[in-house]
Structure formats: structure tokens, C-alpha cells
Design a protein around this motif. Structure first.
Motif, PDB file in Angstrom:
ATOM      1  N   ASP A 193      36.400  37.001  38.737  1.00  0.00           N
ATOM      2  CA  ASP A 193      37.106  37.998  39.563  1.00  0.00           C
ATOM      3  C   ASP A 193      36.866  39.438  39.117  1.00  0.00           C
ATOM      4  N   SER A 194      35.754  39.705  38.440  1.00  0.00           N
ATOM      5  CA  SER A 194      35.425  41.069  38.006  1.00  0.00           C
ATOM      6  C   SER A 194      34.644  41.808  39.086  1.00  0.00           C
ATOM      7  N   LYS A 195      34.582  43.115  38.936  1.00  0.00           N
ATOM      8  CA  LYS A 195      33.843  43.965  39.869  1.00  0.00           C
ATOM      9  C   LYS A 195      32.789  44.736  39.086  1.00  0.00           C
ATOM     10  N   PHE A 196      31.525  44.605  39.552  1.00  0.00           N
ATOM     11  CA  PHE A 196      30.400  45.291  38.932  1.00  0.00           C
ATOM     12  C   PHE A 196      29.620  46.099  39.978  1.00  0.00           C
ATOM     13  N   GLN A 197      30.260  46.563  41.034  1.00  0.00           N
ATOM     14  CA  GLN A 197      29.542  47.271  42.084  1.00  0.00           C
ATOM     15  C   GLN A 197      28.824  48.507  41.543  1.00  0.00           C
ATOM     16  N   HIS A 198      27.584  48.684  42.013  1.00  0.00           N
ATOM     17  CA  HIS A 198      26.755  49.842  41.659  1.00  0.00           C
ATOM     18  C   HIS A 198      26.536  49.961  40.148  1.00  0.00           C
ATOM     19  N   SER A 199      26.459  48.826  39.443  1.00  0.00           N
ATOM     20  CA  SER A 199      26.250  48.830  37.995  1.00  0.00           C
ATOM     21  C   SER A 199      24.830  48.431  37.629  1.00  0.00           C
ATOM     22  N   ARG A 200      24.437  48.738  36.395  1.00  0.00           N
ATOM     23  CA  ARG A 200      23.136  48.339  35.854  1.00  0.00           C
ATOM     24  C   ARG A 200      23.378  47.291  34.776  1.00  0.00           C
ATOM     25  N   LEU A 201      22.797  46.114  34.993  1.00  0.00           N
ATOM     26  CA  LEU A 201      22.899  45.026  34.031  1.00  0.00           C
ATOM     27  C   LEU A 201      21.508  44.462  33.784  1.00  0.00           C
ATOM     28  N   ILE A 202      20.553  45.335  33.554  1.00  0.00           N
ATOM     29  CA  ILE A 202      19.166  44.928  33.351  1.00  0.00           C
ATOM     30  C   ILE A 202      19.054  44.173  32.030  1.00  0.00           C
ATOM     31  N   LYS A 203      18.435  42.999  32.083  1.00  0.00           N
ATOM     32  CA  LYS A 203      18.222  42.131  30.921  1.00  0.00           C
ATOM     33  C   LYS A 203      19.526  41.749  30.214  1.00  0.00           C
ATOM     34  N   VAL A 204      20.636  41.711  30.926  1.00  0.00           N
ATOM     35  CA  VAL A 204      21.911  41.305  30.337  1.00  0.00           C
ATOM     36  C   VAL A 204      21.905  39.787  30.139  1.00  0.00           C
ATOM     37  N   ASN A 205      22.572  39.301  29.111  1.00  0.00           N
ATOM     38  CA  ASN A 205      22.680  37.873  28.855  1.00  0.00           C
ATOM     39  C   ASN A 205      24.075  37.406  29.248  1.00  0.00           C
ATOM     40  N   LEU A 206      24.169  36.699  30.385  1.00  0.00           N
ATOM     41  CA  LEU A 206      25.426  36.124  30.853  1.00  0.00           C
ATOM     42  C   LEU A 206      25.278  34.607  30.965  1.00  0.00           C
ATOM     43  N   LYS A 207      24.516  34.046  30.058  1.00  0.00           N
ATOM     44  CA  LYS A 207      24.278  32.603  30.025  1.00  0.00           C
ATOM     45  C   LYS A 207      25.601  31.872  29.794  1.00  0.00           C
ATOM     46  N   ASN A 208      25.840  30.815  30.588  1.00  0.00           N
ATOM     47  CA  ASN A 208      27.044  29.985  30.491  1.00  0.00           C
ATOM     48  C   ASN A 208      28.347  30.753  30.721  1.00  0.00           C
ATOM     49  N   ALA A 209      28.288  31.904  31.366  1.00  0.00           N
ATOM     50  CA  ALA A 209      29.489  32.709  31.616  1.00  0.00           C
ATOM     51  C   ALA A 209      30.220  32.219  32.865  1.00  0.00           C
ATOM     52  N   ASP A 210      31.521  32.481  32.911  1.00  0.00           N
ATOM     53  CA  ASP A 210      32.308  32.201  34.111  1.00  0.00           C
ATOM     54  C   ASP A 210      32.396  33.493  34.907  1.00  0.00           C
ATOM     55  N   LEU A 211      31.658  33.527  36.012  1.00  0.00           N
ATOM     56  CA  LEU A 211      31.587  34.710  36.864  1.00  0.00           C
ATOM     57  C   LEU A 211      32.051  34.372  38.277  1.00  0.00           C
ATOM     58  N   THR A 212      32.982  33.428  38.372  1.00  0.00           N
ATOM     59  CA  THR A 212      33.522  33.005  39.654  1.00  0.00           C
ATOM     60  C   THR A 212      34.101  34.193  40.410  1.00  0.00           C
ATOM     61  N   SER A 213      33.737  34.318  41.681  1.00  0.00           N
ATOM     62  CA  SER A 213      34.247  35.365  42.577  1.00  0.00           C
ATOM     63  C   SER A 213      33.995  36.782  42.068  1.00  0.00           C
ATOM     64  N   THR A 214      32.950  36.965  41.286  1.00  0.00           N
ATOM     65  CA  THR A 214      32.606  38.289  40.772  1.00  0.00           C
ATOM     66  C   THR A 214      31.758  39.043  41.791  1.00  0.00           C
ATOM     67  N   ASP A 215      31.967  40.345  41.901  1.00  0.00           N
ATOM     68  CA  ASP A 215      31.263  41.175  42.878  1.00  0.00           C
ATOM     69  C   ASP A 215      30.220  42.046  42.173  1.00  0.00           C
ATOM     70  N   PHE A 216      28.929  41.706  42.420  1.00  0.00           N
ATOM     71  CA  PHE A 216      27.805  42.456  41.870  1.00  0.00           C
ATOM     72  C   PHE A 216      27.124  43.300  42.949  1.00  0.00           C
ATOM     73  N   SER A 217      27.795  43.589  44.045  1.00  0.00           N
ATOM     74  CA  SER A 217      27.187  44.296  45.169  1.00  0.00           C
ATOM     75  C   SER A 217      26.547  45.609  44.750  1.00  0.00           C
TER      76      SER A 217
END
Length: 131
Positions: free
Chosen positions: A24-48
Motif C-alpha cells: 500500500d505504498s506510493k512511489f509515483q514519479h520516483s527513481r528506483l533504478i537497480k533497486v533490490n526489492l527481491k521477495n518484498a511485499d508490494l501488494t497494492s503499491t503504486d509505481f505510476s
């Protein structure tokens, strides 16, 4: 766990966030280049409208996530749960979707043709196979 979950307009590139719960996090208009989110819980997260190029999302739970107009070029989404996820306008060139679950996701044939899939990939229709 109950803290602020709005990371809009942030640069979190190259961060190691393996196994975190950012549902349920919001990451709109963010930069996550080469980020490691392996095995993360990103349910309903907004990366728009974000830049997630070459991000590692292996085996992450991205159920009901939003990748609207997001750049996922070269990202590793192997084994990720992408069911009911929105990919409208997302760039998927070279994105690895091998073994990912895309059941009921809004993803186009053209987007899937640019990505890598294999016989373990569950397509939007719920069946396994290549696009």
C-alpha cells in the motif's frame, strides 16, 4: 510498519530493500533504478510514472500494483505475483517475466512481446506458456 508510506518524487536507486513490507505504498514519479526489492511485499503499491529500470523484483508480491506509464526496461520480475496488476503505458522492453503470475493483469500483447516469458509464466488468461 505503520509509518509513512509515501515515497513519491524520491530517488531510491540502488537501495537494498530485500524482503521489506511496503504494501500500500506510493512511489509515483520516483527513481528506483537497480533497486533490490527481491521477495518484498508490494501488494497494492503504486509505481505510476516511475523509473524502475533494471530493478530486481524476483519473487516479490506485486498483486494489484500499479505500473501505469512506468519504465520497467530490463527489470527482473521472475517468479513475481503480478496478478490483477495494471501495466497501462508501461515500458517492458527486456523485462524478465519468466515464471511470473500475470493472472487478470491489464497488459497488452505488444508489451508481452517485448518482455521475456517462458513456459512457467502464467498469462493474463490464467494459462501457462509463452506469449
Amino acid at each position: 510498519a505503520n509509518g509513512r508510506r509515501d515515497f513519491g518524487l524520491k530517488d531510491l536507486s540502488m537501495q537494498d530493500l530485500e524482503k521489506v513490507d511496503l504494501s500500500d505504498s506510493k512511489f509515483q514519479h520516483s527513481r528506483l533504478i537497480k533497486v533490490n526489492l527481491k521477495n518484498a511485499d508490494l501488494t497494492s503499491t503504486d509505481f505510476s510514472n516511475s523509473d524502475l529500470r533494471q530493478g530486481i523484483f524476483r519473487n516479490a508480491n506485486l498483486n494489484r500494483a500499479f505500473f501505469v506509464a512506468t519504465n520497467l526496461e530490463g527489470a527482473d520480475l521472475r517468479g513475481a505475483d503480478l496478478s490483477f496488476t495494471h501495466f497501462e503505458g508501461a515500458k517492458l522492453k527486456g523485462t524478465n517475466l519468466c515464471g511470473a503470475n500475470l493472472t487478470n493483469s491489464s497488459i497488452t500483447k505488444e508489451q508481452l512481446e517485448e518482455a521475456k516469458t517462458n513456459w512457467m509464466t502464467i498469462l493474463p488468461n490464467g494459462k501457462r506458456g509463452f506469449w
